[in-house]
Design a protein around this motif. Structure first.
Motif, PDB file in Angstrom:
ATOM      1  N   UNK A  61       0.728  -1.115  -0.070  1.00  7.22           N
ATOM      2  CA  UNK A  61      -0.070   0.065   0.078  1.00  7.22           C
ATOM      3  C   UNK A  61       0.879   1.190  -0.099  1.00  7.22           C
ATOM      4  N   UNK A  62       0.488   2.180  -0.729  1.00  7.81           N
ATOM      5  CA  UNK A  62       1.073   3.528  -0.822  1.00  7.81           C
ATOM      6  C   UNK A  62       0.113   4.490  -0.402  1.00  7.81           C
ATOM      7  N   UNK A  63       0.417   5.373   0.590  1.00  8.12           N
ATOM      8  CA  UNK A  63      -0.804   6.153   1.121  1.00  8.12           C
ATOM      9  C   UNK A  63      -1.065   7.094  -0.035  1.00  8.12           C
ATOM     10  N   UNK A  64      -2.233   7.315  -0.412  1.00  6.02           N
ATOM     11  CA  UNK A  64      -3.081   8.136  -1.269  1.00  6.02           C
ATOM     12  C   UNK A  64      -3.168   9.542  -0.454  1.00  6.02           C
ATOM     13  N   UNK A  65      -2.844  10.662  -1.296  1.00  7.02           N
ATOM     14  CA  UNK A  65      -3.121  11.990  -0.728  1.00  7.02           C
ATOM     15  C   UNK A  65      -4.569  12.268  -1.196  1.00  7.02           C
ATOM     16  N   UNK A  66      -5.384  11.907  -0.015  1.00 11.56           N
ATOM     17  CA  UNK A  66      -6.615  12.042  -0.366  1.00 11.56           C
ATOM     18  C   UNK A  66      -7.303  12.231   1.155  1.00 11.56           C
ATOM     19  N   UNK A  67      -8.691  12.631   1.370  1.00 11.29           N
ATOM     20  CA  UNK A  67      -9.408  12.887   2.802  1.00 11.29           C
ATOM     21  C   UNK A  67     -10.538  12.086   2.589  1.00 11.29           C
ATOM     22  N   UNK A  68     -10.857  11.360   3.664  1.00 12.56           N
ATOM     23  CA  UNK A  68     -12.032  10.627   3.774  1.00 12.56           C
ATOM     24  C   UNK A  68     -12.671  10.936   5.009  1.00 12.56           C
ATOM     25  N   UNK A  69     -13.922  11.695   4.754  1.00  9.91           N
ATOM     26  CA  UNK A  69     -14.665  12.112   6.317  1.00  9.91           C
ATOM     27  C   UNK A  69     -15.811  11.141   6.607  1.00  9.91           C
ATOM     28  N   UNK A  70     -16.021  10.868   7.762  1.00 11.30           N
ATOM     29  CA  UNK A  70     -16.847  10.033   8.333  1.00 11.30           C
ATOM     30  C   UNK A  70     -17.515  10.510   9.885  1.00 11.30           C
ATOM     31  N   UNK A  71     -18.606   9.857  10.240  1.00  7.52           N
ATOM     32  CA  UNK A  71     -19.137  10.184  11.290  1.00  7.52           C
ATOM     33  C   UNK A  71     -20.168   9.039  11.969  1.00  7.52           C
ATOM     34  N   UNK A  72     -20.136   8.934  13.246  1.00  9.76           N
ATOM     35  CA  UNK A  72     -21.189   8.195  13.940  1.00  9.76           C
ATOM     36  C   UNK A  72     -22.126   8.900  14.449  1.00  9.76           C
ATOM     37  N   UNK A  73     -21.918  10.192  15.096  1.00 11.31           N
ATOM     38  CA  UNK A  73     -22.775  11.066  15.752  1.00 11.31           C
ATOM     39  C   UNK A  73     -22.031  12.369  15.901  1.00 11.31           C
ATOM     40  N   UNK A  74     -22.970  13.250  16.712  1.00 13.04           N
ATOM     41  CA  UNK A  74     -22.541  14.504  17.127  1.00 13.04           C
ATOM     42  C   UNK A  74     -21.746  14.796  18.213  1.00 13.04           C
ATOM     43  N   UNK A  75     -21.500  13.659  19.100  1.00 18.65           N
ATOM     44  CA  UNK A  75     -20.756  13.989  20.305  1.00 18.65           C
ATOM     45  C   UNK A  75     -19.394  14.351  20.190  1.00 18.65           C
ATOM     46  N   UNK A  76     -18.847  15.421  20.843  1.00 20.44           N
ATOM     47  CA  UNK A  76     -17.842  16.058  21.085  1.00 20.44           C
ATOM     48  C   UNK A  76     -16.686  14.958  21.421  1.00 20.44           C
ATOM     49  N   UNK A  77     -15.423  15.153  20.887  1.00 20.28           N
ATOM     50  CA  UNK A  77     -14.326  14.308  21.215  1.00 20.28           C
ATOM     51  C   UNK A  77     -13.972  14.569  22.661  1.00 20.28           C
ATOM     52  N   UNK A  78     -13.746  13.818  23.627  1.00 24.55           N
ATOM     53  CA  UNK A  78     -13.598  13.957  25.008  1.00 24.55           C
ATOM     54  C   UNK A  78     -12.140  13.940  25.594  1.00 24.55           C
ATOM     55  N   UNK A  79     -11.349  13.325  24.964  1.00 25.09           N
ATOM     56  CA  UNK A  79      -9.765  13.352  25.205  1.00 25.09           C
ATOM     57  C   UNK A  79      -9.024  12.125  24.988  1.00 25.09           C
ATOM     58  N   UNK A  80      -7.879  12.101  24.932  1.00 23.82           N
ATOM     59  CA  UNK A  80      -6.765  11.050  24.536  1.00 23.82           C
ATOM     60  C   UNK A  80      -6.941  10.178  25.296  1.00 23.82           C
ATOM     61  N   UNK A  81      -7.069  10.071  26.770  1.00 25.60           N
ATOM     62  CA  UNK A  81      -7.477   9.115  27.876  1.00 25.60           C
ATOM     63  C   UNK A  81      -9.187   8.861  27.577  1.00 25.60           C
ATOM     64  N   UNK A  82      -9.694   7.693  26.912  1.00 24.71           N
ATOM     65  CA  UNK A  82     -10.828   7.405  26.726  1.00 24.71           C
ATOM     66  C   UNK A  82     -11.094   6.309  27.629  1.00 24.71           C
ATOM     67  N   UNK A  83     -10.319   6.038  28.691  1.00 27.01           N
ATOM     68  CA  UNK A  83     -10.784   4.928  29.522  1.00 27.01           C
ATOM     69  C   UNK A  83     -11.203   5.055  30.796  1.00 27.01           C
ATOM     70  N   UNK A  84     -11.562   6.291  31.156  1.00 28.12           N
ATOM     71  CA  UNK A  84     -12.151   6.856  32.257  1.00 28.12           C
ATOM     72  C   UNK A  84     -13.843   6.611  32.222  1.00 28.12           C
ATOM     73  N   UNK A  85     -14.184   6.468  33.330  1.00 32.30           N
ATOM     74  CA  UNK A  85     -15.809   6.185  33.154  1.00 32.30           C
ATOM     75  C   UNK A  85     -16.630   7.444  32.488  1.00 32.30           C
ATOM     76  N   UNK A  86     -16.043   8.632  32.520  1.00 34.78           N
ATOM     77  CA  UNK A  86     -16.617   9.731  31.714  1.00 34.78           C
ATOM     78  C   UNK A  86     -16.406   9.749  30.401  1.00 34.78           C
TER      79      UNK A  86
END
Length: 605
Positions: A61-86
């Motif tokens: 595979x050679x990385x193609x210079x392109x952008x792919x956009x995707x979504x599951x929902x509207x919730x804001x990202x909460x942080x690098x540590x995603x292992x807290x109950x919050x």
């Protein structure tokens, strides 16, 4: 790219501790023995079928210079540590999993595969159960620091230590799973400083040993941010010196979070061990990922991934407009109709998922249901489960049925066996008179106010609550729609509800349901406690015997019905739609979401 070795597939469903914070859901963890073919649309009218459930080997595979956009929902990202109950949410993990690698990944059917680009796992002894984990020689963090034994030791520490709190012992590190790993492997990882391998000796057999050490966070960063040397931090962990570990825990609990939307953590601390790394974040709009220049594995197929915070009801239109290229919206008749009307420009995949809808009771002091089995039984008698499925799910999946278990799914081969031994059908039909009698038996004044909380906006859940209100208000309840945009962040953890309406999203784990139903467990939000359930989970999670595991599942399911932890509703149908010029987009039944192989997505020339 080598897809990986399948080490085990769970034939019994157990919950993956993952809460959602979106208009769609959370879910449950299970694996199915049925594997469905996944279809990739090349954009040239030619279908390429891959029959495996692992990641397909796509060759060079050679990385193609392109952008792919995707979504599951509207919730804001909460942080690098995603292992807290919050922060432990499908909608946080969909971003973080792109730059946090581990020893394993979930296949599309819940089979657990070794991620050979990260390393290898070998069960070297069953008595005592001893597992050797080997990290790839060229595996490094995005700052060039090798990934080593110390990172495994730090991962173990975040799941091992407790301190004295106001109401007894509490975890030192705010890890969503509590301190189970410290109990299962009391001596921790055994290895050499700077080494690329380590072993864990388990006090009892542990079916999910592949998942024990996630290694998502760089130990050298935690040490530096806490003002100690890596050597001193390592010694503190090995010595069990909780006092010395406190500043490290403080950083883990707070330093990798993002309380101010739009402000990415410094690239010096938010390191990547995957094919992508964080690039930018526009609050309320999107977060962008770019290739990790230090990634040692197969290059990502496309150079840029953009995760957009898009409400479920907007995703189909955004796909048609080209603002999104891949969506996994909530499955509704309107959504399917809208997608199908787009014609050949959009590819559509539908599938069974390991996500299930449920109503959970609040056992806290402020809840009407806390000490009254009679009221819980009354509510279960009036909830119109079949009507909910008929009106909201069957039009999408004609095979849909009311779900009568929590740890196995209707499409799994052992479902009927477990349900027949654990549930007698007592809540299959609405019984208003029976519910009224139970309320009278409870000796409470009517109407009984019941707040049904869920994460809003969510049209399907709004309709579910409306159907429940129409039925249960006849029995003597006053059902109130308490949907809120802060349900997962505030209402659920604070107990501001009588009934919680959400879903669990799962994968292929055997043991993770213990964290949901066990006394004082991290995801037992309603405060349920039952000695029989606790004992059954203790047995299930310490045996490799699948027959014994199923026996304990029957005990768990029957007791949860008899004591009414909550009410299962239905398994979610899955919908994935994407720009048909893209290749390698594959729906999955697991909580990993359609983005599980996003590094393979690429647009045809």
């Amino acid at each position: 790219m080598t897809g990986g070795v399948a080490v085990m597939a769970a034939t019994a469903l157990v919950l993956s501790a993952c809460t959602s914070g979106s208009s769609d859901d959370e879910a449950t963890d299970a694996a199915t023995d049925e594997t469905s073919e996944e279809t990739d649309e090349t954009g040239s009218g030619e279908e390429v079928m891959y029959e495996g459930t692992d990641k397909e080997d796509l060759g060079d595979i050679t990385t193609k210079d392109d952008t792919v956009s995707f979504s599951l929902g509207e919730d804001e990202w909460l942080g690098y540590n995603g292992n807290t109950p919050e922060t432990y949410s499908t909608y946080n993990s969909v971003v973080n999993d792109r730059f946090q690698s581990s020893f394993y990944y979930y296949g599309t059917d819940g089979t657990i595969y070794v991620n050979e680009e990260f390393g290898n796992i070998e069960l070297v002894s069953e008595d005592p159960m001893t597992v050797e984990y080997t990290i790839a020689d060229d595996a490094v963090w995005s700052d060039g620091t090798p990934i080593t034994y110390e990172d495994a030791l730090f991962s173990w520490a975040t799941q091992a230590f407790t301190v004295e709190g106001d109401e007894g012992e509490v975890p030192l590190f705010n890890y969503v799973g509590g301190t189970d790993l410290g109990d299962r492997t009391p001596d921790g990882p055994q290895g050499e400083a700077g080494g690329k391998s380590f072993t864990l000796v388990y006090s009892d057999p542990y079916p999910d040993y592949m998942l024990a050490t996630m290694m998502q966070f760089p130990a050298h960063v935690a040490a530096e941010q806490a003002g100690v040397s890596l050597e001193d931090m390592t010694a503190a962990i090995q010595d069990g010196d909780v006092e010395a570990l406190q500043p490290i825990a403080d950083f883990y609990n707070e330093g990798w979070l993002s309380p101010t939307p739009g402000e990415l953590p410094s690239s010096d601390i938010a390191l990547s061990s995957g094919p992508y790394q964080l690039a930018s974040w526009e609050a309320g709009q999107s977060i962008t990922l770019e290739p990790n220049p230090e990634w040692w594995g197969t290059p990502p197929a496309s150079s840029t991934l953009v995760y957009r915070f898009a409400a479920a009801e907007t995703q189909a239109q955004a796909l048609q407009n080209g603002d999104l290229n891949v969506i996994e919206p909530q499955a509704t008749v309107d959504t399917l109709t809208q997608i199908e009307a787009m014609g050949d420009s959009v590819a559509l995949q539908t599938n069974d998922t390991l996500t299930w809808e449920h109503l959970d009771f609040n056992f806290g002091d402020t809840s009407a249901f806390a000490d009254s089995l009679e009221l819980r039984e009354a509510f279960a008698m009036c909830v119109p489960r079949q009507l909910i499925v008929d009106n909201l799910i069957a039009p999408i999946n004609p095979e849909a049925q009311v779900m009568n278990a929590r740890e196995v799914f209707p499409f799994q081969p052992n479902y009927e066996s477990i349900v027949s031994q654990s549930y007698d059908g007592r809540y299959d039909q609405v019984d208003i008179e029976g519910a009224m009698a139970k309320i009278e038996e409870a000796g409470v004044e009517t109407p009984v106010t019941i707040r049904v909380g869920y994460n809003a906006p969510n049209q399907r859940r709004t309709e579910e609550v409306a159907l429940i209100k129409d039925s249960c208000d006849q029995a003597g309840f006053d059902v109130q729609d308490s949907g809120s945009g802060e349900f997962f962040s505030d209402d659920l953890p604070n107990g501001d509800y009588e009934v919680a309406l959400f879903a669990w999203a799962g994968s292929g784990q055997i043991t993770s349901g213990q964290n949901i139903y066990g006394t004082d467990r991290g995801q037992n939000y309603g405060g349920y406690s039952n000695e029989t359930v606790d004992a059954a989970w203790d047995t299930l999670t310490t045996t490799l015997d699948t027959g014994e595991q199923e026996e304990q599942l029957v005990i768990i399911e029957k007791t949860l019905w008899d004591t009414l932890f909550g009410i299962p509703l239905f398994a979610h149908p899955g919908v994935v739609a994407y720009d048909s010029s893209l290749s390698n987009v594959r729906a999955t039944s697991t909580q990993s979401t359609v983005a599980w192989n996003a590094e393979q997505w690429v647009r045809a020339d």
